[in-house]
Design an enzyme around this catalytic site. Structure first.
Site, PDB file in Angstrom:
ATOM      1  CG  LEU A   2      20.309 -38.714  26.695  1.00 25.87           C
ATOM      2  CD1 LEU A   2      21.018 -39.736  26.858  1.00 25.87           C
ATOM      3  CD2 LEU A   2      20.484 -37.478  26.466  1.00 25.87           C
ATOM      4  CG  HIS A   3      14.834 -37.207  22.281  1.00 28.85           C
ATOM      5  ND1 HIS A   3      15.314 -37.071  20.884  1.00 28.85           N
ATOM      6  CD2 HIS A   3      15.233 -36.379  22.629  1.00 28.85           C
ATOM      7  CE1 HIS A   3      15.761 -36.194  20.646  1.00 28.85           C
ATOM      8  NE2 HIS A   3      15.430 -35.367  21.312  1.00 28.85           N
ATOM      9  CG  HIS A  22      19.299 -36.219  23.312  1.00 29.05           C
ATOM     10  ND1 HIS A  22      18.732 -36.479  23.274  1.00 29.05           N
ATOM     11  CD2 HIS A  22      20.210 -35.256  22.824  1.00 29.05           C
ATOM     12  CE1 HIS A  22      18.085 -35.702  24.158  1.00 29.05           C
ATOM     13  NE2 HIS A  22      19.130 -34.770  23.583  1.00 29.05           N
ATOM     14  N   GLY A  37      22.567 -32.491  16.185  1.00 24.84           N
ATOM     15  CA  GLY A  37      21.861 -32.824  15.516  1.00 24.84           C
ATOM     16  C   GLY A  37      22.086 -31.887  14.712  1.00 24.84           C
ATOM     17  CE  LYS A  82      13.919 -30.651  17.065  1.00 28.83           C
ATOM     18  NZ  LYS A  82      14.174 -29.588  18.358  1.00 28.83           N
ATOM     19  CG  LEU A 115      12.200 -37.932  17.787  1.00 27.82           C
ATOM     20  CD1 LEU A 115      13.130 -39.268  17.986  1.00 27.82           C
ATOM     21  CD2 LEU A 115      11.098 -38.573  17.499  1.00 27.82           C
ATOM     22  CB  SER A 116      12.212 -31.838  20.293  1.00 27.65           C
ATOM     23  OG  SER A 116      11.815 -31.588  21.532  1.00 27.65           O
ATOM     24  NE  ARG A 160      12.349 -26.295  25.131  1.00 30.00           N
ATOM     25  CZ  ARG A 160      13.583 -26.250  25.051  1.00 30.00           C
ATOM     26  NH1 ARG A 160      13.702 -26.469  23.329  1.00 30.00           N
ATOM     27  NH2 ARG A 160      14.129 -25.650  25.945  1.00 30.00           N
TER      28      ARG A 160
END
Ligand code: PAF
Length: 279
Positions: A33-34, A37, A147, A149, A184-185, A187
């Site tokens: 999680l970042h 999330h 998201g 994204k 943000l991801s 990965r």
């Protein structure tokens, strides 16, 4: 916060929430999680009385040679973040609770799954649609949060929910970005310091291209020039850079609102995606 791994205790806990009259929000994740999330959790907390977050690294949405094994797994850290954010329940099912022995059913959302990441990652959206439908049935939320994204994923999930008569709300939440603009991801953790510095070329180039297209410039030429800039900035492969209708995801050769620019490109061993409105 309860951490639940089996369906029976999940159903018992959800029954308690419903008995108390709680509006239940679901935030599906694959963990690692970042802040993106956590923004989903924050929005879910604002709109719901009980928030269920799920963590399940779904094998069926990874293709051969993709990063299923390397995908970051850090459940204890994730659980601490979710607890601190006020999540009521973490649904972290064991694999057999999602795909029991003999599992044979797959959901395929045609059309909207076909281009963009669907073309670059065959079968990916079948895996996503299937696991999300399962999570919807397991949790039966009043609202689920995703998201922007992963904009195509959100579109696939909306279509799947409409087609299969899921009646709860599907809420899209705007992309959260680092201070330099990189989306943000989970990965992003794969990037070396040098790759991370170069990765900002993706949002930068996309923003420039979106502005040029909105100003009436020729779409194909702008996209070709943008791809060349990305390749000169540390990306070694571009899966796509395309202008699409923001609702149908149909490809656009000329600018017509509502439009969105979609990009996916590889830097080092990492594939990054992004999308932005063109207006
Ligand atoms: O966006 C993700 O993290 C995943 O694709 C999802 C929606 C949790 C399904 O596995």
């Amino acid at each position: 916060m309860q951490i639940v791994r089996q369906l029976d205790p999940l159903r018992d806990a959800l029954a308690e929430f419903r008995k108390a009259g709680a509006k239940i929000g679901l935030v599906p994740t694959m963990g690692a999680l970042h802040a993106g999330h956590m923004r989903l959790v924050e929005v879910a907390m604002e709109q719901c009385d009980a928030v269920v977050a799920s963590i399940f690294v779904n094998p069926t949405q990874f293709g051969e040679g993709e990063d299923l094994d390397a995908y970051p797994r850090q459940e204890a850290t994730d659980a601490a973040l979710l607890k601190a954010a006020g999540v009521s329940l973490l649904w972290a099912p064991t694999a057999d609770q999602v795909y029991p022995k003999g599992y044979a059913t797959q959901i395929s959302v045609s059309g909207i799954s076909d281009g963009l990441c669907g073309a670059a990652r065959p079968g990916h959206f079948d895996g996503v649609a299937t696991v999300v439908a399962k999570l919807f049935n397991q949790v039966r939320p009043d609202a689920a949060f995703f998201g922007e994204k992963d904009y195509q994923q959100l579109a696939v999930i909306r279509r799947m929910a409409r087609d299969l008569d899921f009646t709860h709300d599907i809420i899209g939440v705007p992309t959260v970005r680092d201070s330099d603009g990189l989306a943000l991801s989970s990965r992003n953790a794969y990037l070396t310091a040098e790759q991370r510095a170069n990765a900002v070329a993706l949002p930068d180039t996309m923003r420039e291209a979106a502005n040029a297209i909105a100003a009436g410039g020729p779409v194909a030429a702008i996209l070709e020039a943008a791809k060349a800039r990305m390749l000169a900035s540390g990306f070694h492969k571009i899966d796509y850079l395309e202008l699409r209708n923001a609702e149908t995801l149909a490809e656009l050769d000329v600018f017509a609102a509502p439009a969105r620019l979609f990009g996916a490109a590889h830097i080092g061993r990492t594939r990054l995606i992004d999308n932005i409105p063109v207006s």
